[in-house]
Design a protein around this motif. Structure first.
Motif, short mmCIF file in Angstrom:
data_model
loop_
_atom_site.label_atom_id
_atom_site.label_comp_id
_atom_site.label_asym_id
_atom_site.label_seq_id
_atom_site.Cartn_x
_atom_site.Cartn_y
_atom_site.Cartn_z
N VAL A 110 0.87 -1.18 0.00
CA VAL A 110 0.00 0.00 0.00
C VAL A 110 0.91 1.23 0.00
O VAL A 110 2.10 1.14 0.30
CB VAL A 110 -0.93 0.05 1.24
CG1 VAL A 110 -1.88 -1.14 1.26
CG2 VAL A 110 -0.12 0.11 2.53
N MET A 111 0.34 2.37 -0.34
CA MET A 111 1.10 3.61 -0.40
C MET A 111 0.65 4.51 0.76
O MET A 111 -0.54 4.76 0.92
CB MET A 111 0.80 4.30 -1.73
CG MET A 111 1.67 5.48 -2.04
SD MET A 111 3.33 4.99 -2.55
CE MET A 111 3.05 4.68 -4.31
N THR A 112 1.59 4.97 1.57
CA THR A 112 1.21 5.90 2.64
C THR A 112 0.99 7.29 2.05
O THR A 112 1.36 7.55 0.89
CB THR A 112 2.31 6.00 3.72
OG1 THR A 112 3.42 6.70 3.17
CG2 THR A 112 2.73 4.64 4.22
N ALA A 113 0.38 8.17 2.86
CA ALA A 113 0.12 9.54 2.41
C ALA A 113 1.43 10.24 2.03
O ALA A 113 1.43 11.17 1.23
CB ALA A 113 -0.61 10.33 3.50
N GLU A 114 2.53 9.77 2.62
CA GLU A 114 3.84 10.39 2.34
C GLU A 114 4.51 9.77 1.12
O GLU A 114 5.64 10.13 0.78
CB GLU A 114 4.75 10.25 3.56
CG GLU A 114 4.28 11.02 4.80
CD GLU A 114 3.07 10.40 5.47
OE1 GLU A 114 2.85 9.18 5.31
OE2 GLU A 114 2.32 11.15 6.13
N LYS A 129 4.41 -6.96 6.54
CA LYS A 129 5.79 -6.82 7.02
C LYS A 129 5.87 -5.83 8.19
O LYS A 129 6.76 -5.94 9.04
CB LYS A 129 6.70 -6.41 5.87
CG LYS A 129 6.83 -7.51 4.82
CD LYS A 129 7.86 -7.18 3.76
CE LYS A 129 7.89 -8.26 2.67
NZ LYS A 129 8.33 -9.60 3.17
N VAL A 130 4.94 -4.88 8.21
CA VAL A 130 4.90 -3.95 9.34
C VAL A 130 4.31 -4.64 10.58
O VAL A 130 4.79 -4.46 11.70
CB VAL A 130 4.07 -2.69 8.98
CG1 VAL A 130 4.00 -1.73 10.16
CG2 VAL A 130 4.69 -2.01 7.76
N LEU A 163 5.29 6.43 0.63
CA LEU A 163 6.15 5.28 0.90
C LEU A 163 5.37 4.01 0.58
O LEU A 163 4.24 3.84 1.05
CB LEU A 163 6.58 5.29 2.37
CG LEU A 163 7.65 4.29 2.81
CD1 LEU A 163 8.99 4.61 2.15
CD2 LEU A 163 7.79 4.33 4.33
N GLU A 164 5.98 3.11 -0.22
CA GLU A 164 5.31 1.86 -0.55
C GLU A 164 5.67 0.81 0.50
O GLU A 164 6.85 0.55 0.74
CB GLU A 164 5.73 1.38 -1.94
CG GLU A 164 4.81 0.33 -2.51
CD GLU A 164 5.18 -0.09 -3.92
OE1 GLU A 164 4.62 0.50 -4.86
OE2 GLU A 164 6.04 -0.97 -4.06
N VAL A 165 4.66 0.23 1.14
CA VAL A 165 4.88 -0.67 2.27
C VAL A 165 3.97 -1.88 2.16
O VAL A 165 2.80 -1.75 1.78
CB VAL A 165 4.53 0.04 3.61
CG1 VAL A 165 5.01 -0.78 4.79
CG2 VAL A 165 5.10 1.43 3.67
#
Lengths: 425, 425
Positions: B283-287, B295-296, B289-291
């Protein structure tokens, strides 16, 4: 008499403010809306025009503005000739906008307390950390600055002032109860930006009890009330802006705020919090990527603005006030019921944005009319509640009262000498 | 007679395998342990030496190896002179290790099915997707390859074979029940790598019922049993390796696997899954960053290996078998109870790793002794169960049986002619 309004922000609440300001532009004059994203402002302008919300032909214009940039904000205020600024942008920009307002000599309205992004739940009273530092300067320069003029804080502060002034000889306790009994139909979502929303619940809960600050944990203390329209609801002692001014301005020893949460919301929140997924501190994945868990949670949750079209049900927000009158115990509940779908049909936002966005427009109208143009810094309970609540009755947020004599509309009348009274006080 | 063992992997199960192999190095000979991280292997070697686990003086050596590198694996097999490879590395390396084993002509043991990291829950039977493609080649070249020789799969397959051979004329159903009634004392943790652990529950649940594959959702179907030692337990129909070979190799129309989960585990899992936080899709954070959310989640959960020191309680894993004998209905439960703290005291791992790590060492001993050196590819139920279960009784995993005549140790005897029998069959 001030006129011409600058709205700062372009979120769900700003959208409501724009619609309501347009519906009252015969009094308010030109309407400008500014945020970092001019596209968002332009979208709101287009929607206001599409709904035919402008009462009379007039100016309605979008601007790009970084509201943390004080000089740019001052330039925009001067360039547009606005005399009233309604700040419904991020809670992080309040102090820079207030600076720009003071420097340009116009009036200021906001709906939420200033926050420093690096701090969570600062020491009470919260207004004392930022806003109230500017009180002397506002008075010296004749600046009207009204803080916390949304619904809660805002309308509930006016309810509290009305109770103290008109319904009681002595008020013992004010319990502000905020319930969203609506449904967005998703598994889980927050009604505002998750980063802001969860900040409200991750720190200490401050309440004013026995004339001093008390701290608790979130979800530690609950109550159950049988509320008008929305029925039996469980709410939890929570921290909220209005306690931090009411405790200074009203002679009441117990002032508490209660927010409604369903068991499902609390469960999801508790799981995320206990796992560390609401943390703003970065973690490192096994692959060596540094990530802030809360930002990932935000990324997987629905965009709050996407919820409005499907939102159904109602909100109920009010003040349960206990005390004495003529030597006898008295208890009243002054409240407002707002319907999500009716709000969306009128202005394209759900009831939570609607209840927050209509009151600052009422405050702007009262500044424009002169009733509230007090040329000093105030919280809402320091202003006459009658014209505010009377105006809200007429522009979309009618109040009601429930007491020993039943449940009825909260109706105001103004005598020829200008004095206000409320029916049944 | 084969000897000298290469252990591939350096996680919790590999640690148990190393200790148990050392305790039996009079039969097994040299012991080598290899993983991508030689430091992890060296740590295990140091712990085995520290506990004095080597039965007789001998070779115990750590190696760095990427087990996806077939040529490197073949080189290590040749260089060390091992004749038995115990693969307890990641489920993603099985096929490359098997290739290296076949090419070098040594024996192979694993404990879990091969997985492709890009695929979740492939079509049944799972062994047919990868392992069984090599059956003809193993037979032609005389390679002993034993798949699924942990506890489940592994020991439970031997229980099933024993039931069919010694306890019933006809078996109608085998319900494999796996309960961890232990506690790690944390809010939430997985017992293996969360990425692998959650993969088991996010896809379809396959079971073998009425002689065909049936699909369900995880947590859709549950049962409650009053189990020996651990008492009343709720378990859920789950997908698991052993069903995919037992359904081919035994004439039983219903074969199901049930895994125990507490309400708290299911709640946390359900919240994470429904929010999309178990997703392997980025997914893409508002900032910007692809995450990958999973994994988080893994990054915020406790490291599974950190749980062992505080783990208390017991596991109970067994086969509930129903059928007929001499025309009468019969029901037996063959099972094993393992204690977390006792396991940790002996080999530094909790009971879940212990139950998975001891059986492949028993299998290696049986290959070394010749009992199981069958020179073809097999699942455990295709091998004689008696010497395996008898050996496990002696090296740390004693089995028991509960039936209409009570609850007792599962005791084996071997006659002078070499034929095995089990008491009370």
């Amino acid at each position: 008499m001030k006129k011409n309004v600058l709205i700062i922000g372009a979120g769900g609440v700003a959208q409501v403010v724009a619609h309501k300001a347009a519906q009252n532009n015969d009094i308010l004059g030109d309407i400008h809306i500014a945020s970092r994203s001019i596209a968002k402002c332009e979208k709101i302008v287009a929607e206001v025009l599409e709904k035919g919300s402008l009462k009379v032909p007039g100016v309605l214009k979008a601007h790009a503005l970084d509201a943390l940039d004080i000089e740019a904000t001052k330039a925009l205020i001067r360039e547009t000739g606005v005399e009233i600024v309604i700040n419904v942008g991020s809670a992080f920009v309040n102090m820079s906008v207030l600076r720009a307002v003071i420097d340009t000599g116009v009036a200021y309205i906001d709906t939420a307390i200033h926050e420093d992004p690096a701090k969570i739940c600062e020491t009470p009273p919260w207004y004392g950390n930022y806003e109230w530092h500017h009180g002397d300067e506002c008075a010296a320069k004749g600046i009207t600055a009204i803080h916390g003029a949304g619904f809660d804080p805002g309308v509930v502060n006016a309810y509290a002032a009305l109770a103290v002034q008109d319904y009681f000889d002595q008020v013992d306790s004010i319990d502000i109860i905020d319930v969203n009994a609506g449904s967005h139909g998703r598994y889980f979502a927050t009604n505002f930006d998750p980063e802001i929303n969860f900040r409200e619940f991750t720190g200490q809960v401050y309440s004013w009890q026995n004339g001093e600050w008390q701290t608790n944990q979130m979800f530690e203390i609950s109550r159950i009330d049988d509320l008008p329209v929305v029925g039996e609801q469980t709410t939890y002692l929570s921290g909220h802006d209005e306690i931090h001014s009411l405790s200074r301005n009203l002679p009441v020893k117990d002032i508490r705020f209660w927010m409604g949460f369903g068991a499902h919301y609390i469960n999801v929140f508790t799981v995320l919090k206990n796992l560390g997924l609401l943390s703003e501190q970065p973690v490192m994945t096994a692959e060596g990527l540094e990530v802030v868990p809360l930002k990932v949670v935000k990324a997987v949750l629905p965009d709050p603005s996407s919820l409005a079209p499907d939102y159904t049900g109602k909100t109920c927000i009010g003040d349960l006030v206990k005390g004495t009158r003529d030597g006898a115990a008295r208890e009243i509940f002054i409240y407002q019921i707002c319907d999500h779908k009716e709000s969306y049909d009128e202005v394209g936002s759900q009831a939570i944005s609607y209840t927050a966005g209509v009151p600052p427009v009422a405050a702007a109208i009262l500044i424009a009319r002169g009733d509230w143009d007090v040329r000093r810094q105030v919280n809402v309970e320091e202003l006459p509640p009658h014209p505010f609540l009377d105006l809200l009755n007429r522009i979309g947020l009618p109040s009601r009262i429930r007491d020993g004599e039943g449940d009825r509309a909260l109706e105001f009348t103004q005598a020829e000498d200008g004095r206000w009274s409320v029916a049944g006080a």
